[in-house]
Design an enzyme around this catalytic site. Structure first.
Site, PDB file in Angstrom:
ATOM      1  N   HIS A 178       0.842  -1.196   0.000  1.00 37.68           N
ATOM      2  CA  HIS A 178       0.000   0.000   0.000  1.00 37.68           C
ATOM      3  C   HIS A 178       0.874   1.242   0.000  1.00 37.68           C
ATOM      4  O   HIS A 178       1.906   1.306   0.662  1.00 37.68           O
ATOM      5  CB  HIS A 178      -1.014  -0.026   1.150  1.00 37.68           C
ATOM      6  CG  HIS A 178      -0.498   0.271   2.520  1.00 37.68           C
ATOM      7  ND1 HIS A 178      -0.416   1.552   3.031  1.00 37.68           N
ATOM      8  CD2 HIS A 178      -0.082  -0.551   3.524  1.00 37.68           C
ATOM      9  CE1 HIS A 178       0.020   1.514   4.271  1.00 37.68           C
ATOM     10  NE2 HIS A 178       0.243   0.250   4.602  1.00 37.68           N
TER      11      HIS A 178
ATOM     12  N   ASP B  54       5.505   2.925   7.274  1.00 38.24           N
ATOM     13  CA  ASP B  54       4.154   2.432   6.983  1.00 38.24           C
ATOM     14  C   ASP B  54       3.455   3.341   5.982  1.00 38.24           C
ATOM     15  O   ASP B  54       2.758   4.273   6.360  1.00 38.24           O
ATOM     16  CB  ASP B  54       3.359   2.365   8.291  1.00 38.24           C
ATOM     17  CG  ASP B  54       1.984   1.737   8.118  1.00 38.24           C
ATOM     18  OD1 ASP B  54       1.745   1.099   7.063  1.00 38.24           O
ATOM     19  OD2 ASP B  54       1.152   1.893   9.024  1.00 38.24           O
TER      20      ASP B  54
ATOM     21  N   GLU C 137      -5.545   1.646   1.944  1.00 37.10           N
ATOM     22  CA  GLU C 137      -5.317   0.543   2.871  1.00 37.10           C
ATOM     23  C   GLU C 137      -5.630   0.957   4.300  1.00 37.10           C
ATOM     24  O   GLU C 137      -6.213   0.184   5.069  1.00 37.10           O
ATOM     25  CB  GLU C 137      -3.859   0.075   2.766  1.00 37.10           C
ATOM     26  CG  GLU C 137      -3.574  -1.239   3.498  1.00 37.10           C
ATOM     27  CD  GLU C 137      -3.123  -1.060   4.940  1.00 37.10           C
ATOM     28  OE1 GLU C 137      -2.924  -2.066   5.634  1.00 37.10           O
ATOM     29  OE2 GLU C 137      -2.972   0.099   5.385  1.00 37.10           O
ATOM     30  N   GLU C 138      -5.274   2.182   4.643  1.00 40.16           N
ATOM     31  CA  GLU C 138      -5.446   2.631   6.026  1.00 40.16           C
ATOM     32  C   GLU C 138      -6.909   2.820   6.406  1.00 40.16           C
ATOM     33  O   GLU C 138      -7.239   2.914   7.581  1.00 40.16           O
ATOM     34  CB  GLU C 138      -4.669   3.935   6.264  1.00 40.16           C
ATOM     35  CG  GLU C 138      -3.160   3.808   6.088  1.00 40.16           C
ATOM     36  CD  GLU C 138      -2.490   2.952   7.142  1.00 40.16           C
ATOM     37  OE1 GLU C 138      -3.197   2.417   8.025  1.00 40.16           O
ATOM     38  OE2 GLU C 138      -1.254   2.800   7.088  1.00 40.16           O
TER      39      GLU C 138
ATOM     40  N   ASP D 178       4.362  -4.805   3.836  1.00 38.49           N
ATOM     41  CA  ASP D 178       3.795  -3.732   4.635  1.00 38.49           C
ATOM     42  C   ASP D 178       4.657  -3.536   5.876  1.00 38.49           C
ATOM     43  O   ASP D 178       4.683  -4.402   6.749  1.00 38.49           O
ATOM     44  CB  ASP D 178       2.354  -4.085   5.028  1.00 38.49           C
ATOM     45  CG  ASP D 178       1.593  -2.904   5.614  1.00 38.49           C
ATOM     46  OD1 ASP D 178       2.208  -1.862   5.870  1.00 38.49           O
ATOM     47  OD2 ASP D 178       0.370  -3.041   5.811  1.00 38.49           O
TER      48      ASP D 178
ATOM     49  N   HIS E 229       2.036   5.035  12.858  1.00 37.04           N
ATOM     50  CA  HIS E 229       0.889   5.925  12.661  1.00 37.04           C
ATOM     51  C   HIS E 229       1.074   7.279  13.338  1.00 37.04           C
ATOM     52  O   HIS E 229       0.109   7.879  13.807  1.00 37.04           O
ATOM     53  CB  HIS E 229      -0.406   5.255  13.149  1.00 37.04           C
ATOM     54  CG  HIS E 229      -0.932   4.233  12.193  1.00 37.04           C
ATOM     55  ND1 HIS E 229      -2.152   3.606  12.364  1.00 37.04           N
ATOM     56  CD2 HIS E 229      -0.413   3.720  11.040  1.00 37.04           C
ATOM     57  CE1 HIS E 229      -2.361   2.763  11.361  1.00 37.04           C
ATOM     58  NE2 HIS E 229      -1.307   2.813  10.550  1.00 37.04           N
TER      59      HIS E 229
END
Length: 479
Positions: free
Chosen positions: A125, A137, A171-172, A200, A287
């Site tokens: 992603h 990420d 994706e998130e 990922d 994140h």
């Protein structure tokens, strides 16, 4: 990687197939085949991968600090990768994900050569969360695939398989871009993809070495490379059902991939064999705004990038292919078999998994179990999980079930629990199977060797008198 709170997927909307771009896209999970070319795979220069990460970081900085799907930062990320691929000779297409929360484009690139009905696919992603630039990420997976694609073009080897790369939007928000792509495939197109490999978070600064479905046929070339480095990789339990490989699993395509870990903490045993800091997150910037180009382990990233090259060469380069090694390692391959991690690995009815002892339904072991039905009114509930049975292996599904009922009949099955593997019904239990405690059930899955199959429990209850089906301590044992 999407957050754990989004891990339970109840439905995936239908999508439009990418057409007009010459892309045949695919999935029956046939065994992955290997060529003798494993040692011939090129070295991927980690400095080049890091250079791509620097560019993605700069793109985020120039666009409000994020590359979230649907933002200018995401669009610029697509443009950067697309330009590199087109210059290298790839057939590149953008697919607009119209069902994504934030409308954005998937990017799909095909390398010429290899039979079109024999596809090996590699994906990552490209989007970040809104909070930061998303360099581990998942710039790390995206940049790793980009550099591998460029090296493949430079080497221009004879192909035994057709190789396709993809970078996913959304994706998130719940694997939306990859689901949009995968759900539109016809059964014929699915059979064309022999394996999908997902990447990922492959540069985590306190990273580990994890492989999705590590005992599967698809994982053979990935594990083979890391075994040559003595890394002793482990199953990617933290990421199960949380990244884009799951979209392909749900439509029956064999999957594997590398990961280096997210917010979970590295154990003392892992720190002993891999280095790093025990009892600290694999990625403490997961994140967050600090997930920048400095939030990367070059060593972990390098080993992932070289492992991707090994997998491309092992599965798809050369004139002939040979079967994977024979013999099976005994292993339990079901994720979260006792439900102690809640919904991790499972999809289906909201609220079916929980702690029920206070309501008179104790777990077989531990404190969590899955309780289907028991309403005394018309209901349908289900739980499912896809598993990969390695080629050439025998496999058995077992689980414990407690069935109690208010039905008094001894002849009519009013309330039922169907146990299925794909389109095959393994058993149908009912109120006629009631018992005072748990009973273990066992069913062979050996017929599905070399495939990824969706295991499903589906309960149906009629309009009166409850029947409860409480399931615990499931397992899929291969040998």
């Amino acid at each position: 990687m999407r957050s754990r709170s989004a891990a339970l997927t109840l439905t995936v909307s239908a999508a439009l197939l990418l057409t007009g771009a010459g892309l045949a896209i695919p999935a029956a999970a046939a065994p992955v085949t290997l060529t003798p070319a494993l040692a011939a795979a090129p070295d991927i220069a980690v400095a080049n991968v890091q250079a791509h990460l620097t560019q993605l970081n700069s793109i985020a900085t120039a666009n409000g600090g994020t590359r979230r799907s649907g933002t200018a930062g995401y669009t610029a990320s697509v443009a950067y990768i697309k330009g590199k691929l087109q210059a290298a000779g790839y057939t590149v297409a953008e697919q607009t994900c119209t069902s994504c929360t934030y409308r954005a484009n998937n990017l799909v690139a095909d390398w010429p050569g290899g039979p079109s009905d024999q596809v090996t696919m590699f994906g990552a992603h490209l989007d970040s969360v809104a909070a930061g630039p998303g360099i581990n990420d998942n710039g790390s997976g995206s940049a790793t695939l980009l550099e591998n694609a460029l090296v493949l073009a430079q080497q221009n080897p004879t192909m035994s398989r057709h190789v396709r790369f993809a970078w996913w939007a959304g994706e998130e928000q719940g694997l939306q871009g990859s689901a949009f792509y995968a759900n539109a495939l016809t059964s014929t197109q699915r059979t064309q993809i022999k394996a999908y490999y997902n990447f990922d978070m492959v540069g985590s600064p306190n990273g580990g070495y994890f492989i999705n479905h590590i005992t599967s046929a698809a994982a053979v070339p990935m594990k083979a490379y890391w075994d040559t480095l003595g890394l002793q990789p482990e199953e990617n339990t933290e990421g199960a059902g949380r990244s884009d490989d799951y979209s392909f699993e749900r439509v029956g395509i064999a999957t594997s991939g590398y990961a280096a870990g997210a917010s979970a903490k590295k154990t003392s045993a892992q720190a002993s064999k891999w280095g790093g800091t025990a009892n600290s997150a694999y990625d403490s910037c997961y994140h967050q705004a600090c997930d920048t180009a400095s939030n990367i382990s070059a060593t972990v990233l390098d080993r992932a990038a070289d492992g991707v090259a090994s997998t491309i060469w092992a599965t798809s380069v050369g004139g002939t292919t040979t079967p994977p090694p024979t013999g099976c390692t005994a292993a339990q391959v079901l994720t979260n078999p006792g439900f102690e991690s809640g919904t991790t690995g499972w999809t289906g009815t909201t609220g079916a998994i929980g702690q029920w002892s206070s309501q008179g339904e104790a777990a077989h072991s531990g404190t969590y179990s899955a309780w289907l039905l028991g309403y005394g009114s018309t209901h349908t509930e289900s739980l499912s999980q896809s598993v990969t049975i390695p080629a050439g292996c025998s496999a058995t599904l077992t689980f414990w079930v407690h069935i109690d009922t208010a039905e008094t009949t001894t002849s009519t099955a009013y309330d039922k629990l169907a146990v299925t593997a794909g389109s095959t019904t393994l058993a149908t239990l009912s109120n006629l199977n009631k018992a005072t405690g748990y009973v273990q059930k066992s069913y062979s899955l050996s017929a599905f060797a070399g495939q990824t199959v969706a295991l499903k429990f589906t309960g149906t209850e009629d309009s009166s008198l409850q029947t409860s089906f409480v399931i615990d301590d499931a397992a899929v044992q291969v040998s």
